[in-house]
Design an enzyme around this catalytic site. Sequence first.
Site, PDB file in Angstrom:
ATOM      1  CB  CYS A  31      -0.900  -0.055   1.231  1.00 30.03           C
ATOM      2  SG  CYS A  31      -1.725   1.483   1.661  1.00 30.03           S
ATOM      3  CB  CYS A  34       0.438   1.580   4.121  1.00 26.29           C
ATOM      4  SG  CYS A  34      -1.298   1.114   4.058  1.00 26.29           S
TER       5      CYS A  34
END
Length: 102
Positions: A31, A34
């Site tokens: 991600c 992230c």
Amino acid sequence: MSVVHVTDATFTKEVLEAKGKVLVDFWASWCGPCRMLGPIIDQLGSELTDVKVCKVDVDANQELASEYKVQTIPTLIVFEDGKPVKQSVGVQPKPAILAMLK
């Protein structure tokens, strides 16, 4: 303190049974947002002395992601004495995360 990586098996002990506030970052290695948030979480883990900072890899711990209805990552949840009290989705600047912890 440093960031504690928690799993389905250690979540109860590390988060739900912890006294005080715990910031949990639900994330995944693939991600992009992230990975942008990761350094901020690491900073908070080393700077905060009154808040425990934890990370949960949603790919490896799907039970937790499902239990806390994490549909979008990164998701931050603040627990206080074992109960979720605040939640945010997406990359947050450090001041916004600190405000969540107040």
